[in-house]
Design a protein around this motif. Structure first.
Motif, mmCIF file in Angstrom:
data_model
loop_
_atom_site.group_PDB
_atom_site.id
_atom_site.type_symbol
_atom_site.label_atom_id
_atom_site.label_comp_id
_atom_site.label_asym_id
_atom_site.label_seq_id
_atom_site.Cartn_x
_atom_site.Cartn_y
_atom_site.Cartn_z
ATOM 1 N N PRO B 89 0.585 -1.274 -0.336
ATOM 2 C CA PRO B 89 -0.191 0.086 0.443
ATOM 3 C C PRO B 89 0.781 0.952 0.018
ATOM 4 O O PRO B 89 0.440 2.422 -0.217
ATOM 5 C CB PRO B 89 -0.304 -0.242 1.262
ATOM 6 C CG PRO B 89 0.482 -0.418 1.896
ATOM 7 C CD PRO B 89 0.929 -1.864 1.303
ATOM 8 N N PHE B 90 2.144 0.673 0.379
ATOM 9 C CA PHE B 90 2.811 2.528 0.145
ATOM 10 C C PHE B 90 3.749 3.069 -0.668
ATOM 11 O O PHE B 90 3.426 4.197 -1.573
ATOM 12 C CB PHE B 90 4.426 2.672 1.392
ATOM 13 C CG PHE B 90 3.462 2.167 2.576
ATOM 14 C CD1 PHE B 90 3.058 2.981 3.612
ATOM 15 C CD2 PHE B 90 2.974 0.908 3.179
ATOM 16 C CE1 PHE B 90 1.987 3.107 4.704
ATOM 17 C CE2 PHE B 90 2.806 1.042 4.301
ATOM 18 C CZ PHE B 90 2.159 1.439 5.463
ATOM 19 N N SER B 91 3.888 2.068 -1.842
ATOM 20 C CA SER B 91 4.827 1.402 -2.491
ATOM 21 C C SER B 91 4.044 1.525 -4.256
ATOM 22 O O SER B 91 4.053 2.167 -5.264
ATOM 23 C CB SER B 91 6.399 0.702 -3.402
ATOM 24 O OG SER B 91 5.987 -0.190 -3.082
ATOM 25 N N GLY B 92 3.167 0.660 -3.777
ATOM 26 C CA GLY B 92 2.467 0.095 -4.777
ATOM 27 C C GLY B 92 2.952 -0.722 -5.683
ATOM 28 O O GLY B 92 2.598 -1.468 -6.650
ATOM 29 N N GLY B 93 4.286 -1.571 -5.108
ATOM 30 C CA GLY B 93 5.429 -2.329 -6.232
ATOM 31 C C GLY B 93 4.554 -3.790 -5.511
ATOM 32 O O GLY B 93 3.339 -3.428 -3.687
ATOM 33 N N SER B 94 4.734 -4.914 -5.639
ATOM 34 C CA SER B 94 4.184 -5.945 -5.432
ATOM 35 C C SER B 94 6.052 -7.096 -5.667
ATOM 36 O O SER B 94 6.936 -6.895 -6.515
ATOM 37 C CB SER B 94 3.569 -6.947 -5.582
ATOM 38 O OG SER B 94 3.666 -6.507 -7.253
ATOM 39 N N PHE B 95 5.854 -7.837 -5.151
ATOM 40 C CA PHE B 95 6.866 -9.095 -5.447
ATOM 41 C C PHE B 95 6.275 -10.461 -5.542
ATOM 42 O O PHE B 95 5.623 -10.693 -4.663
ATOM 43 C CB PHE B 95 8.063 -9.618 -3.700
ATOM 44 C CG PHE B 95 9.057 -10.612 -3.755
ATOM 45 C CD1 PHE B 95 9.981 -10.476 -5.048
ATOM 46 C CD2 PHE B 95 8.588 -11.970 -3.422
ATOM 47 C CE1 PHE B 95 11.016 -11.278 -4.773
ATOM 48 C CE2 PHE B 95 9.103 -12.810 -3.393
ATOM 49 C CZ PHE B 95 10.527 -12.979 -4.137
ATOM 50 N N LEU B 96 5.888 -10.692 -6.539
ATOM 51 C CA LEU B 96 5.309 -11.864 -7.050
ATOM 52 C C LEU B 96 6.136 -13.255 -7.095
ATOM 53 O O LEU B 96 7.117 -13.409 -8.631
ATOM 54 C CB LEU B 96 4.842 -11.433 -8.424
ATOM 55 C CG LEU B 96 4.139 -10.343 -8.601
ATOM 56 C CD1 LEU B 96 3.724 -9.617 -10.182
ATOM 57 C CD2 LEU B 96 2.437 -10.387 -7.537
ATOM 58 N N ARG B 99 6.073 -17.762 -8.661
ATOM 59 C CA ARG B 99 6.617 -18.896 -9.729
ATOM 60 C C ARG B 99 7.311 -19.468 -9.335
ATOM 61 O O ARG B 99 7.304 -20.504 -10.010
ATOM 62 C CB ARG B 99 7.209 -18.114 -10.631
ATOM 63 C CG ARG B 99 5.604 -17.480 -11.886
ATOM 64 C CD ARG B 99 6.577 -17.008 -13.044
ATOM 65 N NE ARG B 99 6.260 -18.281 -13.860
ATOM 66 C CZ ARG B 99 5.196 -17.733 -14.934
ATOM 67 N NH1 ARG B 99 4.509 -17.322 -14.810
ATOM 68 N NH2 ARG B 99 4.933 -18.599 -16.188
ATOM 69 N N SER B 115 0.730 -14.318 -12.833
ATOM 70 C CA SER B 115 1.431 -13.562 -11.341
ATOM 71 C C SER B 115 0.461 -12.244 -11.895
ATOM 72 O O SER B 115 0.658 -11.104 -12.185
ATOM 73 C CB SER B 115 2.410 -13.015 -11.162
ATOM 74 O OG SER B 115 3.000 -14.018 -11.455
ATOM 75 N N ALA B 117 -1.252 -8.364 -9.126
ATOM 76 C CA ALA B 117 -0.467 -7.644 -7.908
ATOM 77 C C ALA B 117 -2.382 -7.150 -7.588
ATOM 78 O O ALA B 117 -3.146 -7.069 -8.380
ATOM 79 C CB ALA B 117 0.683 -6.891 -7.904
ATOM 80 N N ARG B 119 -3.156 -4.842 -6.218
ATOM 81 C CA ARG B 119 -2.802 -3.012 -6.915
ATOM 82 C C ARG B 119 -3.672 -2.720 -5.760
ATOM 83 O O ARG B 119 -4.860 -1.817 -6.583
ATOM 84 C CB ARG B 119 -3.239 -2.488 -8.105
ATOM 85 C CG ARG B 119 -2.269 -3.429 -9.350
ATOM 86 C CD ARG B 119 -2.230 -2.861 -10.454
ATOM 87 N NE ARG B 119 -1.035 -3.087 -11.795
ATOM 88 C CZ ARG B 119 -1.261 -3.520 -12.683
ATOM 89 N NH1 ARG B 119 -1.422 -2.972 -13.274
ATOM 90 N NH2 ARG B 119 -0.215 -3.949 -13.142
ATOM 91 N N GLY B 120 -4.008 -2.396 -4.676
ATOM 92 C CA GLY B 120 -5.236 -1.699 -4.161
ATOM 93 C C GLY B 120 -6.206 -1.986 -3.685
ATOM 94 O O GLY B 120 -7.396 -1.525 -3.534
#
Lengths: 150, 316
Positions: B89-96, B99, B115, B117, B119-120
């Motif tokens: 929620p802070f950067s909008g990034g994610s670790f997917l 796999r 995959s 994310a 995204r909120g």
């Protein structure tokens, strides 16, 4: 912006998708986790398929996950063969528009040859994360511009 | 139809992987373009079967999927896998990273994995997940496995879009059942106690069984013990999934999934409509601050009873 969640984001700002890969017989994954975290904290969606994917798997994943950038880290000296293979496969699969960025232990004399292949960055140890992130963003923006006109 | 839309629709028809992949991105980022692509492809009433997996983080959902999928392929299915992970929620990034445990299972031509994310999105599922399912269905995938964010919270979303819901637990979660948020136990069709090689798996199964005896219809639900290291119980689990699928009322399921998607799209469109109204009347709304409370102002905005601004007609 506080809480820059994807919902409030315009489509032009959609997160960059990066495939982070560590192929060939090279189990040194500390660095790749540092990068994964840095990319995530920079707002990117990082796809990490685990250790030792083959060049074929890298290209398959890049296509299925529709990534903008493939970032490959290699510390074992196999960069010339692996990168070459990845670039060839991408072209053969009509996915030559994906940006490929390299890093790891890459002797200076190999860098121009990698650049000619289309592999950019080629960062060594000690490169500030900010430098790498900026480069990923630039290459991703290029890719998206190209895809939009295609 | 634009050239992009036409090319991708054509690719989906052929089952071209790059087109499927690009279409799922479009579903995430450009809903209008996506709606044009699927217009000609969508076959009403042909929702594929969806196996939804949910459960706390680390209980082995991804590994389990990697063992189940090849068996579904053996049965002749073309299997799509959609794994949802949280966006920060802070950067909008994610670790997917789903796999990592699946690569071997994914090397088949009959499997496509993506995959996604959040995204909120709230509720454990990404908003675009049904669009990913629709895309895969248009490309000929008849069975979709969805792995939801292992938050355990508000994962009830998954029930709306799945024909079979698996709740995956593992021993050693403490008071496994107590810990599960209300709602999760009710939505699951099959309870999986994974990591059955660990001590306490029988106790966990017993706790689930005793909980199920207290809810209506609970006695009919199946409990499977699986171990991904020894592959014990995997065949049995696949059989239970097949059994449950054969009992699913296809029409009822299609209607439920359709309602859920219509609701999501309608909310998205109305939210855009409200944004346009607010943009078009920004000054007038500001002036209302002098004369009324915000509820009254919102009501007037929605009734179109507002002056001093040009009402910008929403596109749709």
């Amino acid at each position: 912006m506080f809480m820059a969640s994807g919902k409030s984001r315009g489509s032009s700002e959609r997160p960059i998708r990066v495939l982070l890969a560590k192929p060939a017989i090279d189990g040194h994954d500390r660095g790749v986790y540092v990068l994964a975290r840095a990319f995530r904290d920079a707002g990117m969606e990082v796809i990490y398929p685990g250790l030792l994917p083959t060049p074929e798997q890298i290209v398959d994943i890049a296509i299925d996950e529709d990534v903008d950038v493939i970032a490959i880290s290699l510390l074992n000296g196999s960069h010339m063969t692996i990168f070459k293979k990845v670039m060839e496969l991408l072209r053969a699969r009509h996915a030559g528009d994906v940006a490929v960025i390299g890093g790891g232990i890459i002797p200076p004399r190999d860098r121009p040859r990698l650049e000619r292949m289309g592999v950019t960055g080629n960062y060594g140890p000690g490169t500030p994360l900010e430098t790498i992130i900026t480069h990923v963003r630039e290459r991703a923006a290029e890719v998206r511009r190209r895809r939009r006109v295609a | 139809m634009t050239d992009t839309a036409r090319a991708i629709a054509e690719g989906l028809r052929r089952g071209d992987r790059a087109s499927i992949a690009r279409c799922i991105s479009i579903a995430e980022d450009e809903p209008e373009l996506f709606s044009r692509i699927i217009k000609g492809l969508y076959r009403p009433g042909s929702m594929p079967r969806v196996i939804g997996l949910t459960g706390p983080p680390g209980c082995g959902k991804s590994t389990l999927i990697s063992l189940i999928v090849p068996k579904l392929v053996e049965q002749g299915h073309k299997v799509g896998v959609v794994a949802v992970d949280a966006s920060s929620p802070f950067s909008g990034g994610s670790f997917l990273g789903n796999r990592i445990r699946m690569e071997e299972a994914l090397s088949s031509k009959h499997v496509f994995m993506r995959s996604i994310a959040t995204r909120g999105a709230k509720g454990g599922l990404s908003v675009s997940i049904i669009n990913a399912i629709i895309t895969l269905a248009s490309a000929g995938f008849d069975m979709i496995v969805v792995e939801s964010v292992g938050s355990g919270q508000a994962d009830t979303d998954i029930a709306n879009i799945s024909s079979t819901v698996l709740l995956v637990l593992s021993p050693g979660l403490g008071d496994e059942v107590q810990a599960m948020k209300a709602g999760i136990m009710e939505i699951a069709d099959i309870f999986v106690i994974n990591k059955a090689e660990l001590e306490g798996s029988d106790r966990a199964a017993g706790a689930v069984r005793s909980y199920l005896s207290t809810i209506s219809g609970g006695q009919n639900k199946d409990i499977a013990l699986t171990s991904c290291t020894s592959r014990r119980g995997i065949d049995e689990l696949v059989r239970l999934i097949g059994d449950h699928e054969s009992k699913v009322n296809a029409k009822e399921f299609a209607e439920r999934a359709f309602r859920s998607e219509v609701s999501r799209i309608a909310k998205e469109l109305s939210s855009r409509r409200v944004d346009a109204l607010i943009d078009g009347h920004a000054a007038a709304i500001g002036q209302m601050a002098e004369s009324m409370d915000p509820y009254a102002a919102a009501a007037r905005l929605l009734q179109g009873d507002i002056e001093g601004g040009r009402s910008r007609r929403p596109k749709r």
